[in-house]
Enzyme design. Structure first.
Site, PDB file in Angstrom:
ATOM      1  N   LYS A  80      -9.755   2.538  -2.435  1.00  0.00           N
ATOM      2  CA  LYS A  80      -9.990   1.972  -1.099  1.00  0.00           C
ATOM      3  C   LYS A  80     -11.344   2.415  -0.552  1.00  0.00           C
ATOM      4  CE  LYS A  80      -7.555   1.694   3.399  1.00  0.00           C
ATOM      5  NZ  LYS A  80      -6.366   2.228   4.123  1.00  0.00           N
ATOM      6  N   GLU A 103       0.845  -1.199   0.000  1.00  0.00           N
ATOM      7  CA  GLU A 103       0.000   0.000   0.000  1.00  0.00           C
ATOM      8  C   GLU A 103       0.882   1.252   0.000  1.00  0.00           C
ATOM      9  OE1 GLU A 103      -3.544   1.971   2.783  1.00  0.00           O
ATOM     10  OE2 GLU A 103      -2.077   0.618   3.691  1.00  0.00           O
ATOM     11  N   CYS A 116      -5.539  -2.723   2.776  1.00  0.00           N
ATOM     12  CA  CYS A 116      -5.293  -2.612   4.216  1.00  0.00           C
ATOM     13  C   CYS A 116      -6.565  -2.722   5.070  1.00  0.00           C
ATOM     14  CB  CYS A 116      -4.525  -1.313   4.498  1.00  0.00           C
ATOM     15  SG  CYS A 116      -3.581  -1.351   6.058  1.00  0.00           S
TER      16      CYS A 116
END
Length: 254
Positions: free
Chosen positions: A110, A41, A144
């Site tokens: 995300k 990431e 994540c």
């Protein structure tokens, strides 16, 4: 398909330094036969909340690096990048970018900014999920904090052979990272490739714990704790089919 998970350190907010460090690793992975090379990431900056400073345009240097490496080696390369997309949001996105030999193929923003760390104040939440076929393997990426939300994974399970999760997951919660990766593999009967950084960035320590888990929850590859490494694994579609046929748990979801 052979996947290379690159567990790497990140020079804080210095894309050019990270390009220089990572180019040989991508080259090594490609030389070793990997068809998909996965970076962490925010691979070029670290998990910086200075989005006004580090965010790039959709065709900026960090996206360009992924495309250039993919083209140079004839492979697929991915990782997340802070991207300012003026056509769709006031704040930048933490954007997973997948590049192939012919250029940028797809991206995923995300969906769950890490509000505990203030990410939601500096990056917009995405709204679209992504599943893309790479050389016959159906890949679904997440970034994540998304890992904590099982419903995101469940909804895409029937069309996914392998989840790819890129992260800057802090060392104090490393047990959560490892447990959740295994859980996502078991409950969705799919491979999970988890790639986390090592080193220190922004005052936070990272131990890596990058791993590849098979559809039955079996660890097939893992990286040494706290060290840069490239781990390799074969994504075997027959293994996915065998597990889902013998244990048809997905059919019982309500």
């Amino acid at each position: 398909m052979k996947v290379a998970a690159v567990q790497h350190d990140i020079v804080w907010e210095d894309p050019e330094a990270n390009f220089e460090r990572l180019a040989p690793k991508v080259a090594q992975a490609a030389a070793d036969g990997a068809r998909l090379v996965v970076l962490a990431e925010m691979y070029s900056t670290g998990f910086s909340m200075a989005s006004d400073r580090v965010a790039e345009s959709p065709d900026g240097s960090s996206v360009g690096f992924l495309a250039e490496q993919a083209a140079a080696h004839g492979v697929w390369v991915c990782g997340s990048v802070p991207v300012r997309d003026p056509s769709s949001a006031e704040l930048p996105y933490n954007r997973f970018v997948l590049a192939g030999p012919d250029g940028v193929a797809a991206f995923y923003d995300k969906i769950h900014p890490f509000s505990y760390g203030g990410e939601h104040e500096h990056y917009a939440a995405g709204s679209e999920r992504l599943t893309v076929a790479i050389e016959g393997v159906r890949i679904t990426p997440f970034v994540c904090y998304d890992l904590r939300f099982s419903d995101e994974f469940w909804g895409l399970a029937h069309d996914t052979d392998c989840y790819v999760v890129v992260a800057n997951w802090p060392a104090p919660r490393r047990a959560h990272w490892s447990a959740l990766l295994v859980a996502r593999a078991i409950e969705n009967q799919a491979y999970v490739v988890g790639v986390n950084r090592v080193g220190t960035g922004g005052g936070i320590d990272y131990q890596g714990d990058s791993v590849v888990i098979d559809p039955f929850g079996v660890e097939v590859a893992s990286a040494p704790e706290g060290e840069e490494a490239i781990l390799y694994a074969e994504i075997d579609l027959s293994r996915v089919e065998k597990i889902r046929t013998r244990y048809p748990f997905l059919e019982d979801r309500r």
